[in-house]
Design an enzyme around this catalytic site. Structure first.
Site, PDB file in Angstrom:
ATOM      1  N   GLY A  83       0.773  -1.253   0.000  1.00 29.38           N
ATOM      2  CA  GLY A  83       0.000   0.000   0.000  1.00 29.38           C
ATOM      3  C   GLY A  83       0.794   1.287   0.000  1.00 29.38           C
TER       4      GLY A  83
ATOM      5  N   TYR B 122     -11.443   3.131  14.745  1.00 28.30           N
ATOM      6  CA  TYR B 122     -10.395   3.580  13.809  1.00 28.30           C
ATOM      7  C   TYR B 122     -10.281   5.108  13.847  1.00 28.30           C
ATOM      8  CZ  TYR B 122      -7.908   4.466   9.430  1.00 28.30           C
ATOM      9  OH  TYR B 122      -7.006   4.908   8.496  1.00 28.30           O
TER      10      TYR B 122
END
Ligand SMILES: NC(=O)C1=CN([C@@H]2O[C@H](COP(=O)(O)OP(=O)(O)OC[C@H]3O[C@@H](n4cnc5c(N)ncnc54)[C@H](OP(=O)(O)O)[C@@H]3O)[C@@H](O)[C@H]2O)C=CC1
Ligand SMILES: CC1=C(/C=C/C(C)=C/C=C/C(C)=C/C=O)C(C)(C)CCC1
Length: 315
Positions: free
Chosen positions: A14, A154
């Site tokens: 990523g 998150y």
């Protein structure tokens, strides 16, 4: 040559992988990149993408942000322990109703996303202060300034990062150090796939029917399309980040996705904080058809611009 030493975490895939390669391939060779990952057996994609930079402007090292000893060993292994630019990128996602998540799962997100940075800073900041030189770049998120449905933990981990950095930035100024938060919106990486697959596996029996239905039929249903329409590539985020690295006066915050900024602007537009919450609510529950139509419209525009780009290239 006066190369800047860059240490990056989470380079197995990523954004971290793209950052490491993009910075190491800098034409002016301004950087020496130490691309780190917790599990070196996952190094193959980075080795492949790094190509000729490997062993020249890029080296791969082991570093687990949840393990203080591994951070110390990595920093100790660098020439003079010098880090000019720290890019704290390692992170993980978590979606779903909190009723269905264990405290252990939540702690693991905080431990990686928030305490991971704290551990790195404890190891690296004192040296930067002594040298009165350094730039700390943190891959935060738009969720570092604005919560999103079913991303409670998150978003909390990214808000924690931002509060931590905002406080430290004042002290850092006294030493001539810079701190920058990079705030991407959705980025198409392993993160997206992992989070979605985990989301599909959640045992929703602990949640009430309304919540379970909202998660499945609103959040998960829109998730893929949001990444398809608003999603950036990791390379795009890496380009934005490199621009920040070479600035004389880098900004404290930088959002990478202009398609997403109208959403985050709502946060700053209303000191009461109701505007973004009500807008998100209306988008999801009252104007869902307009919302879906807008996403489809963006997709159409993107398709047309890709098509005309291909035509231009073939002419
Ligand atoms: N993708 C997105 O939509 C967005 C992502 N971000 C942020 O970008 C950052 C990178 O995520 P992205 O590239 O998308 O996701 P990926 O899942 O592709 O990459 C995450 C990286 O973090 C690593 N990592 C996880 N835990 C640790 C640890 N304890 N120590 C060291 N490395 C670790 C992973 O390693 P391993 O392979 O071993 O698991 C992997 O290399 C994260 O901080 C994320 O929150 C921000 C905005 C949007
Ligand atoms: C925009 C939007 C949604 C989802 C946004 C998502 C999914 C964003 C993901 C951001 C990521 C992954 C950031 C990583 O740090 C909803 C709630 C479906 C509906 C309302 C509008």
């Amino acid at each position: 040559m006066n190369q800047k030493v860059v240490l990056i975490t989470g380079c197995s895939s990523g954004i971290g992988l793209a950052l490491a390669v993009h910075i190491a391939k800098d034409e002016k060779k301004r950087f020496m990149v130490y691309a780190t990952m917790r599990n070196l057996s996952k190094a193959e994609p980075l080795v492949e993408a790094a190509g000729r930079t490997l062993g020249r402007t890029l080296e791969i090292k082991q570093l687990d942000v949840c393990d203080e000893a591994s951070i110390k060993a990595c920093v100790d292994s660098l020439p003079e322990r010098r880090v000019d630019i720290l890019i704290s990128n390692a992170g993980m996602g978590l979606i779903g109703p909190i009723e269905c998540q264990s405290i252990e799962e939540m702690k693991s997100v905080m431990d990686t996303n928030f305490f991971g940075l704290v551990r790195l800073m404890k190891e690296i900041l004192p040296d930067m202060k002594r040298r009165k030189k350094g730039h700390i770049v943190v891959i935060s998120s738009v969720m570092g300034i604005q919560g999103i449905l079913f991303n409670d933990i998150y978003a909390a981990s990214k808000f924690a990062l931002e509060g931590f950095c905002e406080s430290l930035a004042i002290q850092a100024l006294r030493f001539g150090l810079n701190i920058s938060l990079i705030e991407p919106g959705p980025v198409i990486t392993e993160f997206e796939r992992k989070v979605y697959d985990e989301g599909l596996k959640i045992d929703l029996s602990k949640a009430d029917k309304v919540t379970a239905d909202m998660f499945t039929n609103v959040y998960l249903k829109n998730y893929k399309q949001i990444f398809e329409t608003l999603g950036q590539t990791p390379e795009d985020v890496a380009e934005h980040t490199l621009k920040i690295l070479i600035m004389d006066n880098p900004p404290f915050r930088h959002q990478t996705n202009t398609l997403y900024t109208p959403m985050t602007t709502l946060k700053y537009a209303d000191p009461n904080g109701d505007l973004p919450i009500e807008t998100f609510y209306k988008m999801v529950f009252e104007h869902d058809k307009v919302f879906t139509a807008s996403l489809n419209f963006i997709k159409l525009l993107q398709w047309r611009s890709r098509k005309s780009f291909k035509l231009e290239k073939s002419n």
